[in-house]
Structure formats: structure tokens, C-alpha cells
Design an enzyme around this catalytic site. Structure first.
Site, PDB file in Angstrom:
ATOM      1  N   ASP A  50       0.839  -1.205   0.000  1.00  0.00           N
ATOM      2  CA  ASP A  50       0.000   0.000   0.000  1.00  0.00           C
ATOM      3  C   ASP A  50       0.871   1.251   0.000  1.00  0.00           C
ATOM      4  O   ASP A  50       1.412   1.654   1.035  1.00  0.00           O
ATOM      5  CB  ASP A  50      -0.921  -0.008   1.222  1.00  0.00           C
ATOM      6  CG  ASP A  50      -2.007   1.057   1.142  1.00  0.00           C
ATOM      7  OD1 ASP A  50      -1.914   1.924   0.258  1.00  0.00           O
ATOM      8  OD2 ASP A  50      -2.938   1.015   1.969  1.00  0.00           O
ATOM      9  N   ASP A 269      -1.453   4.625  -6.178  1.00  0.00           N
ATOM     10  CA  ASP A 269      -1.869   3.942  -4.954  1.00  0.00           C
ATOM     11  C   ASP A 269      -1.988   2.444  -5.215  1.00  0.00           C
ATOM     12  O   ASP A 269      -2.973   1.973  -5.781  1.00  0.00           O
ATOM     13  CB  ASP A 269      -3.206   4.506  -4.469  1.00  0.00           C
ATOM     14  CG  ASP A 269      -3.697   3.849  -3.187  1.00  0.00           C
ATOM     15  OD1 ASP A 269      -2.942   3.046  -2.593  1.00  0.00           O
ATOM     16  OD2 ASP A 269      -4.837   4.132  -2.770  1.00  0.00           O
TER      17      ASP A 269
END
Length: 483
Positions: A50, A269
Site C-alpha cells: 500500500d 496507490d
């Protein structure tokens, strides 16, 4: 003697600035993850990559509100090497600010409603599947592991509760700052710097699985004559925000700079499954997603996405089917065009095995563009925190240097099977992680080691003869003087 030489040779093999790990997963199950090994007994934890989070955390054995995951919960009680992070303790650039029950604690909420809570510990971490079967006492493990801060999750809600992977690995640009503790990348850098090791990691994800490198690019994994590009990211934000000048199709602008960079702008992301945009931007891009062939099926709307059915008997193969759709050209800085190709961006609709969709959804709230996993597919994307740059090289992330060379159709079939099983486990495995040197380097190394062993053998034989002759070992100077 031979044991010492063996350990010495292993140390040389692993004295490499590149740390490489297999990435498992796919965008159709919703995430990609790596395995990391924690503590005295190397307890395996599966962590979602992440780049928009700053914390590395996974459930601990005392969690009462955690879901069922791939691996057993981390049991710090079985690891004598763990340490509590104390109230007001400073680690790296970060000082603990929140305490609960005399433990440094955390609580994080995400936009879609998920929440994590727990407390911080320190323990030894090592990443790389090749270490799984080694013992904690092995010299290589001691050389490669680092003491790092981890979150001990005691509460999970929503997606974190239901996902198969145990936790997340936070890779944002704001780790080891006043806002966040150092992560595994930062700790490795502190240990390895000075050995060509950069504060950098790269993520290369394909339709199935992929690989992650730490320290620098693993150039041996890239195809011959690869082209490398780099752009700056905005270091003032807590995400990897990049400047997108325009988006084109066939060199025709369909979204300009102002529309794309409205509000919070565009950022990469790896924790987001889809790409997201403001309502107007999403409309502009989606309306260009048209099938352009006489064999095109009818357009369908599934889960808010535009989709078409893939029929192998009619469309020959998936690559041919994908060619019916447009390539989106993202014009970035430094005259770099990021080609978002349909072979990469087409994504299976939920609960289907043959409906492929354009993976751009409308994001609520503040205007921004999130470039998620489907945007990253089959590009080895490097995040260099030293130079504050994002690096790009196009690559076949799914099947480059795996034991069996899968075709595109193999990958599509595996992808469909994985979605049906929905168990979050990998379908095929074993990227050749240890192939870090080319054939010439490996041959040269083997030759040098053989010569060294032969030399040491004759040296010890010579010394033993001297011992028998004189009753003791002599120095080289004494031997030379007698000769």
C-alpha cells in the site's frame, strides 16, 4: 573448513544491494501482497502493498476482533526478540504521540469505512520467500534481517476483516518522518547504505502475481533494450502525487491538465484495486471506452462499470479481444508517455468469468485521481525516496523468469480460476529469486571459489607437513628464511 567456505560463499551471494520478493495476487481479487517473516521463529505474515499508507501492521495473537486470514496471527509471546514501543519513545524521526495502557498505540480510519487499531512493537523482519525454510540462527538470516517497527492489530473492520491477507505494508513517502515511524524499507536502507543501496523500492505487478525489489532496480529482470523513464513526485504530500499533463487517445486530448489535476491531483496507490476520478473526468474517459470491431459484443453495465463479454470462439484469443479497445496515453513530465493498454487495464466484472470492464470508477468527496493497481500492471514502477522520483520501465511482470513461461491465454485462464475460487492464494509460484547474476558472473564466481578451495587445501597440507617436520607451525617469515 568446508562449512566455513560454504557460509562465506553464501554471504557473497547475498551481499547484493537488491532484495527481491514474489508478489502474489491480482486485481480481480482486489489486492497484491508479499510475505514477510517476523521474529525469533520467522512467523509468516502476508501483507498488502500500500503506497498510500504509512503503517505496517497485522493481527497479533491477542486480537479479539480480527477476521480469518491466510496465516496464523503473529504471536509475540513466542518471540523473545520483540520489544514494546514505549510511550514518548523516539524511533527514527518519529516520537510516539498516543498511549493506551502504557503502550504506544494507533487507530486509522479509511475513506471507504474500514478501521484498524492496535499498538506498536519492534521485532526482527526479513522479506523474501527464499528465507522461509532457513533457521533463525543461519548466518544469512542474521545478515539480512532488520529490527523494525510493526503494528500489532487488535481491531479490524470491513475490508480489513474480510480480506484473506493478514495486514498491510505501508510504503508511503512519509515513513520515517515526524508523522510516521520508519518502515522496513527505511530500516534496510540504514543497514545497507554505502553498498549501492538506495532508499528505493519497485513494484512490478501483472495480471497474476509479480515481484518487488528493494534497494534498486533488478535490471536482470527487464527485457533487452528496455526504455527507462522518470518523473518527480510531490514530496510535500503523504502520497506519490505526479503531474499528469493530459490524457490522449490516438494523440487526441480527451482530458486536459486542469481537469485531471483538479483538487488533490493524481497519485499512485498500489492499495486501490481500480482507478478513480472525479465525475467529470470519469465520464470523459469512460465514454471513449468503445469496442471497435465487427465482432464486438453488446455493451453491458455491471457494478457501475462499462463491460463487454469475451467469447473465445468468436474473438480467437484474449489478446485479439483486447485489441478492440483504445490505449489511453498519459502525458507525464519529461516528455514521457505512459501507455495504459487494454491488455493490462481490462478487468473481470465481479461474479463473472468472461465480462471484462473498463476499471475507472467515480470517487466521492474531494476531487482527485487515484491510479490504482490496474494502472500499474506490467510496468516495473520504482519509488525512489532519496531523489523523490518515480521510475518507469515496461515489463512482463506476470511471467518473466518464472519456472514455466505462461502465455497470455494461460494467465487469463488462471485469473478466471482464481476469481472462482476466491481464496486469495497464488495459482502458480516460484519466480527465480536467486537468479541475480548473469551466466558469466555465476561461472566466474564458481571458478574463483574452486581455485580458492584448491589453494587452501594445498596450504593446509603444506602446513601439516611442516608441523610433522618441526613439531609446530611456523610463520611465513620463518619458512621463507629457512628456504
Amino acid at each position: 573448513m568446508l562449512i566455513i567456505l560454504y557460509l562465506f560463499s553464501l554471504a557473497i551471494c547475498y551481499d547484493d544491494p537488491i532484495h527481491t520478493s514474489i508478489i502474489y495476487g491480482d486485481s480481480d481479487q482486489g489486492y497484491y501482497y508479499v510475505n514477510i517473516f517476523v521474529g525469533e521463529h520467522k512467523q509468516k505474515q502476508s501483507l498488502i502493498l500500500d503506497t498510500a499508507s504509512s503503517i505496517t501492521t497485522f493481527p497479533c495473537v491477542d486480537c479479539k476482533s480480527c477476521g480469518t486470514h491466510i496465516d496464523s496471527f503473529y504471536n509475540y509471546k513466542n518471540s523473545l526478540t520483540h520489544k514494546q514501543v514505549k510511550c514518548d519513545q523516539i524511533i527514527g524521526e518519529k516520537q510516539c504521540e498516543k498511549c493506551l495502557n502504557n503502550r504506544c498505540s494507533f487507530q486509522i480510519s479509511y475513506a471507504e469505512g474500514s478501521r484498524l487499531a492496535g499498538y506498536f512493537l519492534q521485532d526482527w523482519l526479513i522479506m523474501g520467500d527464499e528465507f522461509e525454510n532457513l533457521n533463525q540462527s543461519d548466518e544469512i538470516v542474521k545478515l539480512e534481517q532488520v529490527l523494525s517497527v510493526i503494528g500489532c492489530t487488535t481491531l479490524e473492520t470491513n475490508l480489513f476483516f474480510t480480506q484473506k491477507a493478514n495486514g498491510i505494508m505501508g510504503l508511503s513517502p512519509k515513513t520515517n518522518t515526524e508523522f510516521s515511524f520508519p518502515n522496513y524499507i527505511d530500516d534496510l536502507y540504514e543497514k545497507e547504505k554505502g553498498k549501492e543501496f538506495q532508499k528505493m523500492f519497485s513494484i512490478c505487478i501483472g495480471r497474476k502475481d509479480g515481484y518487488m525489489t528493494i534497494g534498486q532496480y533488478d535490471f536482470n529482470r527487464h527485457q533487452n533494450n528496455s526504455q527507462y523513464y522518470k518523473v518527480k513526485y510531490n514530496h510535500e504530500t503523504d502520497v506519490y502525487k505526479i503531474n499528469v499533463n493530459s490524457i490522449k487517445i490516438d494523440n487526441r486530448i480527451i482530458a486536459d491538465h486542469n481537469l485531471i489535476n483538479l483538487g488533490q491531483g493524481a497519485f499512485i496507490d498500489s492499495g486501490s484495486t481500480l482507478a478513480y476520478g472525479s465525475p467529470k473526468l470519469s465520464e470523459k474517459l469512460t465514454e471513449q471506452f468503445n469496442c471497435q470491431n465487427e465482432n464486438c459484443p453488446d455493451l453491458q453495465y455491471l457494478e457501475g462499470l462499462n463491460c463487454y463479454q469475451y467469447i473465445p470462439e468468436k474473438h480467437e484469443n484474449f489478446s485479439n479481444f483486447a485489441s478492440y479497445f483504445p490505449t489511453y496515453q498519459f502525458e507525464l513530465d519529461n516528455n514521457f508517455t505512459f501507455n495504459w493498454k487494454p491488455i493490462n487495464y481490462l478487468i473481470l466484472a465481479v461474479n463473472t468469468s468472461d465480462r471484462y470492464c473498463f476499471p475507472l470508477a467515480v470517487i466521492p468527496g474531494a476531487s482527485r485521481m487515484i491510479l490504482g493497481q490496474v494502472w500499474m500492471r506490467n510496468w516495473d514502477i520504482g519509488f525512489n525516496k532519496q531523489t523523490q522520483e518515480i521510475l518507469f520501465v515496461e515489463n512482463n511482470c506476470s511471467n518473466y523468469k518464472v519456472n514455466h513461461q505462461f502465455t497470455e491465454e494461460d494467465i487469463i485462464l488462471l485469473e478466471q480460476q482464481s476469481l472462482k475460487k476466491n481464496n486469495g492464494r497464488r495459482v502458480y509460484k516460484d519466480l527465480n529469486l536467486k537468479e541475480k547474476y548473469n551466466t558469466f558472473s555465476e561461472t566466474l564466481y564458481a571458478f574463483v571459489m574452486i581455485v580458492l578451495i584448491i589453494f587452501l587445501y594445498y596450504l593446509f597440507s603444506y602446513l601439516l607437513k611442516l608441523k610433522k617436520k618441526y613439531g609446530k607451525y611456523q610463520t611465513i617469515q620463518e619458512i621463507s628464511s629457512q628456504e
